[in-house]
Design a protein around this motif. Structure first.
Motif, PDB file in Angstrom:
ATOM      1  N   THR A 170      24.062  28.019  35.190  1.00 20.78           N
ATOM      2  CA  THR A 170      25.176  28.607  35.938  1.00 20.78           C
ATOM      3  C   THR A 170      25.209  30.107  35.678  1.00 20.78           C
ATOM      4  OG1 THR A 170      26.607  28.160  34.051  1.00 20.78           O
ATOM      5  CG2 THR A 170      26.690  26.563  35.858  1.00 20.78           C
ATOM      6  N   SER A 171      26.072  30.788  36.422  1.00 16.46           N
ATOM      7  CA  SER A 171      26.271  32.230  36.225  1.00 16.46           C
ATOM      8  C   SER A 171      27.676  32.470  35.727  1.00 16.46           C
ATOM      9  CB  SER A 171      26.153  32.990  37.542  1.00 16.46           C
ATOM     10  OG  SER A 171      24.926  32.772  38.144  1.00 16.46           O
ATOM     11  N   LEU A 172      27.817  33.496  34.922  1.00 21.21           N
ATOM     12  CA  LEU A 172      29.139  33.920  34.483  1.00 21.21           C
ATOM     13  C   LEU A 172      29.228  35.424  34.687  1.00 21.21           C
ATOM     14  CD1 LEU A 172      31.841  33.465  32.945  1.00 21.21           C
ATOM     15  CD2 LEU A 172      30.572  33.963  30.849  1.00 21.21           C
ATOM     16  N   SER A 173      30.306  35.848  35.334  1.00 26.78           N
ATOM     17  CA  SER A 173      30.497  37.266  35.600  1.00 26.78           C
ATOM     18  C   SER A 173      31.716  37.737  34.807  1.00 26.78           C
ATOM     19  CB  SER A 173      30.728  37.436  37.102  1.00 26.78           C
ATOM     20  OG  SER A 173      31.075  38.761  37.382  1.00 26.78           O
ATOM     21  N   LEU A 174      31.542  38.792  34.016  1.00 27.71           N
ATOM     22  CA  LEU A 174      32.646  39.321  33.206  1.00 27.71           C
ATOM     23  C   LEU A 174      32.882  40.771  33.608  1.00 27.71           C
ATOM     24  CD1 LEU A 174      31.323  38.017  29.767  1.00 27.71           C
ATOM     25  CD2 LEU A 174      33.148  36.983  31.127  1.00 27.71           C
ATOM     26  N   GLU A 175      34.134  41.177  33.667  1.00 21.11           N
ATOM     27  CA  GLU A 175      34.373  42.590  33.974  1.00 21.11           C
ATOM     28  C   GLU A 175      35.630  43.135  33.321  1.00 21.11           C
ATOM     29  OE1 GLU A 175      35.289  43.001  38.368  1.00 21.11           O
ATOM     30  OE2 GLU A 175      34.105  41.168  38.283  1.00 21.11           O
ATOM     31  N   THR A 176      35.674  44.457  33.205  1.00 23.84           N
ATOM     32  CA  THR A 176      36.843  45.106  32.632  1.00 23.84           C
ATOM     33  C   THR A 176      36.927  46.523  33.170  1.00 23.84           C
ATOM     34  OG1 THR A 176      37.920  45.862  30.607  1.00 23.84           O
ATOM     35  CG2 THR A 176      35.532  45.872  30.596  1.00 23.84           C
ATOM     36  N   GLU A 177      38.142  47.069  33.213  1.00 24.69           N
ATOM     37  CA  GLU A 177      38.297  48.474  33.601  1.00 24.69           C
ATOM     38  C   GLU A 177      38.530  49.364  32.378  1.00 24.69           C
ATOM     39  OE1 GLU A 177      40.864  49.256  36.891  1.00 24.69           O
ATOM     40  OE2 GLU A 177      39.879  47.765  38.170  1.00 24.69           O
ATOM     41  N   GLU A 236      33.149  61.605  40.105  1.00 19.53           N
ATOM     42  CA  GLU A 236      34.520  62.100  39.949  1.00 19.53           C
ATOM     43  C   GLU A 236      35.480  61.133  40.643  1.00 19.53           C
ATOM     44  OE1 GLU A 236      36.833  64.633  38.117  1.00 19.53           O
ATOM     45  OE2 GLU A 236      34.683  65.103  38.270  1.00 19.53           O
ATOM     46  N   GLY A 237      36.512  60.705  39.928  1.00 28.03           N
ATOM     47  CA  GLY A 237      37.532  59.876  40.557  1.00 28.03           C
ATOM     48  C   GLY A 237      37.158  58.419  40.790  1.00 28.03           C
ATOM     49  N   GLU A 238      35.951  58.045  40.395  1.00 30.67           N
ATOM     50  CA  GLU A 238      35.517  56.664  40.624  1.00 30.67           C
ATOM     51  C   GLU A 238      36.087  55.759  39.518  1.00 30.67           C
ATOM     52  OE1 GLU A 238      31.117  54.620  40.863  1.00 30.67           O
ATOM     53  OE2 GLU A 238      31.222  56.513  39.812  1.00 30.67           O
ATOM     54  N   THR A 239      36.466  54.543  39.883  1.00 29.59           N
ATOM     55  CA  THR A 239      36.933  53.593  38.866  1.00 29.59           C
ATOM     56  C   THR A 239      35.744  53.143  38.035  1.00 29.59           C
ATOM     57  OG1 THR A 239      38.530  52.776  40.472  1.00 29.59           O
ATOM     58  CG2 THR A 239      38.244  51.470  38.471  1.00 29.59           C
ATOM     59  N   ARG A 240      35.826  53.308  36.734  1.00 28.20           N
ATOM     60  CA  ARG A 240      34.690  52.952  35.882  1.00 28.20           C
ATOM     61  C   ARG A 240      34.767  51.497  35.457  1.00 28.20           C
ATOM     62  NH1 ARG A 240      33.479  58.082  31.915  1.00 28.20           N
ATOM     63  NH2 ARG A 240      33.632  59.739  33.502  1.00 28.20           N
ATOM     64  N   HIS A 241      34.289  50.635  36.304  1.00 30.14           N
ATOM     65  CA  HIS A 241      34.222  49.216  35.951  1.00 30.14           C
ATOM     66  C   HIS A 241      33.089  48.957  34.976  1.00 30.14           C
ATOM     67  CE1 HIS A 241      36.492  48.240  39.623  1.00 30.14           C
ATOM     68  NE2 HIS A 241      36.750  47.110  39.001  1.00 30.14           N
TER      69      HIS A 241
END
Length: 338
Positions: free
Chosen positions: A241-248, A306-311
């Motif tokens: 399976t796949s697992l996707s993790l993210e945070t800001e 510049e100004g981009e959300t850093r995920h």
């Protein structure tokens, strides 16, 4: 002449892209190889096949041959591997300059991992070649059954950057939808191309850039809404399976390294692929990470805009993933805002 560091573009141009091709016998790999070896695409490819006997290279295409290397009418060449992949590839690189690409065909049941890993570890190959992508050719009619009975089928799907879902004319569109959904459950970020007789433009499968740090996450159009796939109840409990993790929030670099090294040492055999883009605390550039089984590579790439959300986004594809433990491990690397 003053020394000038290479740009990323020059660096890429000089290295020969290597494509790893997997798939069951009967799925259509041979059809795809024969297309590459016979179409007038004006490029020169070297095709390395594991065992010449088991693959039906069309003999009319073969011009002159010594024991291991066969030349094709369109200037491509084909050679067989019975021994050491590194030896064959080094021989090819010495033999002639100017290939547009090398394609390595793995036998029907092989895990493509060790072939891909070769390009992570051999210095000579790293200087002259770059691993481009793992391509799997699958048979739309027989894949559901193969996934039930064969761990290798799921492994090939899990590894692939691009999947040619071939022989689509043999199944209904509902079956195709279901099968694509199931493939996504195994491998969240693969690109699925529906084909008949592997008819797809060759640029869809050659020079894809799936291992290229600058392009690593551009291949996943669904990436950011990937997590909604997990709310579906899968009718099949596929082992892979796949697992996707993210945070800001920013990620603590040393902590991530320590966690990841330990994780891959222990669970590497079960983790087929891992890919990520991280916003590392104190770094103005993206940190891109990828692994194949135990072997990992990480590097900083272009600066955040510049100004981009850093995920930060991290994807695991593996067998019997302990999603809670992985989520917890990743969370421990995240720096909470003060």
């Amino acid at each position: 002449m003053t020394f000038r560091p290479q740009t990323q573009k020059e660096y890429r141009r000089e290295k020969i892209p290597v494509t790893v091709l997997t798939g069951y016998l009967g799925a259509g790999k041979t059809t795809l190889l024969n297309r590459i070896l016979s179409e007038q695409h004006g490029k020169r490819y070297a095709v390395v096949v594991n065992e010449f006997g088991e693959i039906g290279i069309d003999n009319d295409l073969v011009v002159g041959a010594d024991e291991e290397v066969f030349e094709m009418n369109n200037g491509c060449i084909c050679c067989t591997v019975r021994g050491d992949l590194i030896r064959i590839l080094s021989g090819l690189l010495k033999r002639r300059k100017g290939f547009d690409g090398i394609i390595i065909e793995t036998t029907g049941l092989a895990d493509p991992g060790p072939v891909a890993q070769t390009f992570f570890v051999d210095d000579d190959l790293q200087r002259h070649t770059r691993l481009d992508a793992v391509i799997a050719v699958v048979d739309a009619k027989h894949l559901p059954q193969q996934l039930e009975t064969s761990p290798e089928a799921a492994e090939q799907v899990g590894f692939a950057d691009v999947i040619l879902l071939n022989k689509t004319d043999l199944v209904s569109s509902e079956e195709l939808e279901r099968l694509e959904h199931r493939i996504r459950g195994i491998n969240i970020h693969t690109r699925i191309l529906r084909t008949q007789q592997c008819q797809t433009p060759l640029e869809d499968v050659l020079d894809v850039g799936a291992f290229d740090f600058d392009r690593i996450m551009t291949l996943e159009p669904d990436f950011l809404d990937a997590h909604h796939h997990h709310h579906h109840h899968h009718e099949h409990d596929d082992a892979i399976t796949s697992l996707s993790l993210e945070t800001e929030h920013p990620v603590h670099g040393p902590r991530f390294d320590t966690w990841m090294s330990a994780l891959l040492q222990v669970q590497g055999p079960d983790i087929l692929r891992c890919k990520g883009i991280l916003n590392v605390d104190g770094l103005n550039q993206r940190y891109v990470f990828q692994s194949v089984h135990m072997l990992a590579q990480g590097t900083t790439t272009q600066p955040w805009r510049e100004g981009e959300t850093r995920h930060s986004r991290l994807v695991f594809i593996g067998r019997n993933l302990d999603t809670e433990a992985l989520r917890e491990g990743f969370n421990d690397c995240i720096l909470e805002p003060a």
